[in-house]
Motif scaffolding. Structure first.
Motif, PDB file in Angstrom:
ATOM      1  N   TYR A   1      -2.321   3.234   6.815  1.00  0.00           N
ATOM      2  CA  TYR A   1      -1.234   2.505   6.149  1.00  0.00           C
ATOM      3  C   TYR A   1      -0.221   3.475   5.548  1.00  0.00           C
ATOM      4  O   TYR A   1       0.979   3.312   5.710  1.00  0.00           O
ATOM      5  CB  TYR A   1      -1.789   1.574   5.064  1.00  0.00           C
ATOM      6  CG  TYR A   1      -2.599   0.441   5.645  1.00  0.00           C
ATOM      7  CD1 TYR A   1      -1.981  -0.731   6.077  1.00  0.00           C
ATOM      8  CD2 TYR A   1      -3.974   0.551   5.794  1.00  0.00           C
ATOM      9  CE1 TYR A   1      -2.711  -1.766   6.635  1.00  0.00           C
ATOM     10  CE2 TYR A   1      -4.723  -0.474   6.347  1.00  0.00           C
ATOM     11  CZ  TYR A   1      -4.092  -1.629   6.764  1.00  0.00           C
ATOM     12  OH  TYR A   1      -4.820  -2.645   7.325  1.00  0.00           O
ATOM     13  N   CYS A   2      -0.722   4.497   4.830  1.00  0.00           N
ATOM     14  CA  CYS A   2       0.168   5.477   4.198  1.00  0.00           C
ATOM     15  C   CYS A   2       0.698   6.503   5.197  1.00  0.00           C
ATOM     16  O   CYS A   2       1.695   7.158   4.933  1.00  0.00           O
ATOM     17  CB  CYS A   2      -0.559   6.196   3.068  1.00  0.00           C
ATOM     18  SG  CYS A   2      -1.015   5.110   1.713  1.00  0.00           S
TER      19      CYS A   2
ATOM     20  N   GLU B   1      -9.472  10.366  -2.912  1.00  0.00           N
ATOM     21  CA  GLU B   1      -8.671   9.149  -3.060  1.00  0.00           C
ATOM     22  C   GLU B   1      -9.338   7.942  -2.391  1.00  0.00           C
ATOM     23  O   GLU B   1      -8.863   6.821  -2.532  1.00  0.00           O
ATOM     24  CB  GLU B   1      -7.280   9.351  -2.442  1.00  0.00           C
ATOM     25  CG  GLU B   1      -6.392  10.304  -3.224  1.00  0.00           C
ATOM     26  CD  GLU B   1      -4.910  10.190  -2.856  1.00  0.00           C
ATOM     27  OE1 GLU B   1      -4.552   9.339  -2.017  1.00  0.00           O
ATOM     28  OE2 GLU B   1      -4.121  10.948  -3.429  1.00  0.00           O
TER      29      GLU B   1
ATOM     30  N   PHE C   1      -8.760   3.741  -2.012  1.00  0.00           N
ATOM     31  CA  PHE C   1      -8.923   3.129  -3.337  1.00  0.00           C
ATOM     32  C   PHE C   1      -7.865   3.605  -4.331  1.00  0.00           C
ATOM     33  O   PHE C   1      -7.189   2.803  -4.975  1.00  0.00           O
ATOM     34  CB  PHE C   1     -10.338   3.457  -3.851  1.00  0.00           C
ATOM     35  CG  PHE C   1     -10.662   2.855  -5.179  1.00  0.00           C
ATOM     36  CD1 PHE C   1     -11.049   1.527  -5.259  1.00  0.00           C
ATOM     37  CD2 PHE C   1     -10.567   3.601  -6.339  1.00  0.00           C
ATOM     38  CE1 PHE C   1     -11.337   0.960  -6.487  1.00  0.00           C
ATOM     39  CE2 PHE C   1     -10.860   3.036  -7.567  1.00  0.00           C
ATOM     40  CZ  PHE C   1     -11.247   1.714  -7.643  1.00  0.00           C
ATOM     41  N   HIS C   2      -7.722   4.938  -4.471  1.00  0.00           N
ATOM     42  CA  HIS C   2      -6.709   5.487  -5.383  1.00  0.00           C
ATOM     43  C   HIS C   2      -5.425   5.737  -4.602  1.00  0.00           C
ATOM     44  O   HIS C   2      -4.937   6.856  -4.510  1.00  0.00           O
ATOM     45  CB  HIS C   2      -7.175   6.816  -5.990  1.00  0.00           C
ATOM     46  CG  HIS C   2      -8.410   6.708  -6.817  1.00  0.00           C
ATOM     47  ND1 HIS C   2      -8.443   6.098  -8.050  1.00  0.00           N
ATOM     48  CD2 HIS C   2      -9.670   7.141  -6.610  1.00  0.00           C
ATOM     49  CE1 HIS C   2      -9.665   6.180  -8.555  1.00  0.00           C
ATOM     50  NE2 HIS C   2     -10.431   6.798  -7.693  1.00  0.00           N
ATOM     51  N   GLY C   3      -4.893   4.708  -3.984  1.00  0.00           N
ATOM     52  CA  GLY C   3      -3.704   4.883  -3.155  1.00  0.00           C
ATOM     53  C   GLY C   3      -3.154   3.507  -2.857  1.00  0.00           C
ATOM     54  O   GLY C   3      -2.918   2.724  -3.768  1.00  0.00           O
ATOM     55  N   CYS C   4      -3.032   3.182  -1.548  1.00  0.00           N
ATOM     56  CA  CYS C   4      -2.456   1.884  -1.198  1.00  0.00           C
ATOM     57  C   CYS C   4      -3.446   0.745  -1.420  1.00  0.00           C
ATOM     58  O   CYS C   4      -3.068  -0.423  -1.373  1.00  0.00           O
ATOM     59  CB  CYS C   4      -1.962   1.900   0.241  1.00  0.00           C
ATOM     60  SG  CYS C   4      -3.288   2.088   1.456  1.00  0.00           S
ATOM     61  N   GLY C   5      -4.729   1.069  -1.624  1.00  0.00           N
ATOM     62  CA  GLY C   5      -5.706   0.019  -1.921  1.00  0.00           C
ATOM     63  C   GLY C   5      -6.304  -0.662  -0.703  1.00  0.00           C
ATOM     64  O   GLY C   5      -7.189  -1.497  -0.839  1.00  0.00           O
ATOM     65  N   ARG C   6      -5.842  -0.292   0.518  1.00  0.00           N
ATOM     66  CA  ARG C   6      -6.263  -0.998   1.736  1.00  0.00           C
ATOM     67  C   ARG C   6      -7.606  -0.519   2.288  1.00  0.00           C
ATOM     68  O   ARG C   6      -7.910   0.665   2.245  1.00  0.00           O
ATOM     69  CB  ARG C   6      -5.221  -0.773   2.834  1.00  0.00           C
ATOM     70  CG  ARG C   6      -3.920  -1.470   2.591  1.00  0.00           C
ATOM     71  CD  ARG C   6      -4.011  -2.909   2.965  1.00  0.00           C
ATOM     72  NE  ARG C   6      -3.629  -3.751   1.844  1.00  0.00           N
ATOM     73  CZ  ARG C   6      -3.627  -5.065   1.891  1.00  0.00           C
ATOM     74  NH1 ARG C   6      -3.968  -5.689   2.988  1.00  0.00           N
ATOM     75  NH2 ARG C   6      -3.295  -5.760   0.830  1.00  0.00           N
TER      76      ARG C   6
ATOM     77  N   LEU D   1       3.832   0.633  -3.556  1.00  0.00           N
ATOM     78  CA  LEU D   1       2.492   1.205  -3.772  1.00  0.00           C
ATOM     79  C   LEU D   1       1.563   0.960  -2.593  1.00  0.00           C
ATOM     80  O   LEU D   1       0.602   1.688  -2.385  1.00  0.00           O
ATOM     81  CB  LEU D   1       1.858   0.595  -5.018  1.00  0.00           C
ATOM     82  CG  LEU D   1       2.446   0.961  -6.378  1.00  0.00           C
ATOM     83  CD1 LEU D   1       1.791   0.120  -7.469  1.00  0.00           C
ATOM     84  CD2 LEU D   1       2.247   2.434  -6.671  1.00  0.00           C
TER      85      LEU D   1
ATOM     86  N   ARG E   1       0.666   6.491  -5.806  1.00  0.00           N
ATOM     87  CA  ARG E   1      -0.539   6.169  -6.554  1.00  0.00           C
ATOM     88  C   ARG E   1      -1.621   7.074  -5.989  1.00  0.00           C
ATOM     89  O   ARG E   1      -1.760   7.220  -4.770  1.00  0.00           O
ATOM     90  CB  ARG E   1      -0.930   4.700  -6.398  1.00  0.00           C
ATOM     91  CG  ARG E   1      -2.171   4.356  -7.225  1.00  0.00           C
ATOM     92  CD  ARG E   1      -2.295   2.882  -7.475  1.00  0.00           C
ATOM     93  NE  ARG E   1      -2.307   2.125  -6.231  1.00  0.00           N
ATOM     94  CZ  ARG E   1      -2.125   0.806  -6.172  1.00  0.00           C
ATOM     95  NH1 ARG E   1      -1.917   0.118  -7.276  1.00  0.00           N
ATOM     96  NH2 ARG E   1      -2.133   0.173  -5.015  1.00  0.00           N
TER      97      ARG E   1
END
Ligand SMILES: [Zn+2]
Lengths: 100, 187
Positions: free
Chosen positions: A8-9, A17, A61-66, B72, B143
């Motif tokens: 994703y990122c 992360e 988890f410590h990023g886009c959450g996906r 984010l 983030r």
């Protein structure tokens, strides 16, 4: 520390992360009550535990959450590929060939 | 050992030759979740071009100049703005809610933001940040994780950064950063 690419990122980032989330492509049965005890046990607990290319889930988890999927060699820790959740399971033979 | 107070009063926390840390004035922080298809409508409603690439940010113009929005995740943004603007923003977002359902939640109280600035600001960040700070271009933000806690780190200029984290983690994070400032100034 592993370096993991988040699909994703689109960045390769430190393992710190991410969180690991178990084997990938294990679909919850549509009708659990039709399952025998053995089949239900297998769904809950029995995993392939492969030595080699392993299809597994990770979460940024410590990023886009996906959540996303990855294929990692459990012997070398090398990531063969990563792909977004919901995308089809890549062809393993081709991945191994590309990795050569 | 420096005891970091829990009241987080805005102002200078530590000043040294190479790097200083300042707790910033509170800002309104809105968490926005929406589908990608809603982005053009949200951009019109906010008067800011909502970025779709993770880590990119945009600011408003004119009366909106204090409004900043950061992407984010694929469906998640954070909006920073002045408290006076909140009414205007929520009214504009309410107006598009029917066609573009979204979640807009005020999380201002949840986080504290500090500014880290000086020639050694970038060096200081390496203390708890397991990635290369320069992989975040100036004008972007991420983030990420800092010594175990989720934070958002903003790269504002060559020598200035902002870090915001949840307030319960801040005594730990700030304690580490203050210690780091001392180490850097002892060189
Ligand atoms: Zn990500």
């Amino acid at each position: 520390m592993l370096l993991i690419t988040c699909p994703y990122c689109q960045e390769t980032l430190p393992e710190a992360e991410f969180t690991y989330a178990g084997e990938a492509h294990i679909a919850r049965p549509a009708d659990p009550s039709s399952y025998s005890d053995e089949a239900w046990r297998d769904f809950l607990f029995v995993r392939s535990n492969v030595k080699g290319a392993h299809f597994e889930r990770w979460r940024h988890f410590h990023g886009c959450g996906r959540f996303f999927n990855a294929v990692r060699d459990t012997v070398t820790d090398r990531f063969l590929t990563v792909y977004k959740a919901g995308e089809p399971k890549p062809d393993l033979a081709k991945l191994l060939e590309d990795a050569e | 050992m420096t005891v970091i107070p829990f009241d987080f009063r805005p102002g200078t926390l530590v000043e040294s030759a190479g790097v200083s840390i300042r707790i910033l004035m509170p800002k309104t922080r809105l968490s926005l979740r929406a589908r990608t298809a809603a982005v053009p409508a949200i951009s019109r409603a906010l008067g800011v071009a909502v970025p779709e690439k993770i880590g990119q940010r945009a600011s408003g113009e004119g009366a909106n100049a204090e409004t900043e929005i950061l992407c984010l995740g694929p469906d998640e943004w954070v909006l920073l703005t002045d408290v006076e603007q909140v009414g205007t923003i929520t009214a504009a977002m309410d107006a598009i809610y029917k066609e573009h359902p979204h979640s807009l939640v005020d999380v201002s109280d949840r986080e504290i933001t500090v500014e880290i600035f000086g020639d050694k600001a970038t060096d200081l960040l390496t203390l708890g940040w397991p990635r290369n700070p320069l992989s975040v271009p100036i004008g972007e933000a991420r983030r990420t994780v800092f010594d175990g806690a989720s934070v958002v780190i903003w790269h504002d200029s060559e020598t200035s950064w902002r870090l915001n984290g949840w307030r319960s983690f801040m005594p730990h994070l700030l304690g580490l950063l203050v210690t780091g400032c001392r180490e850097l100034s002892a060189e």
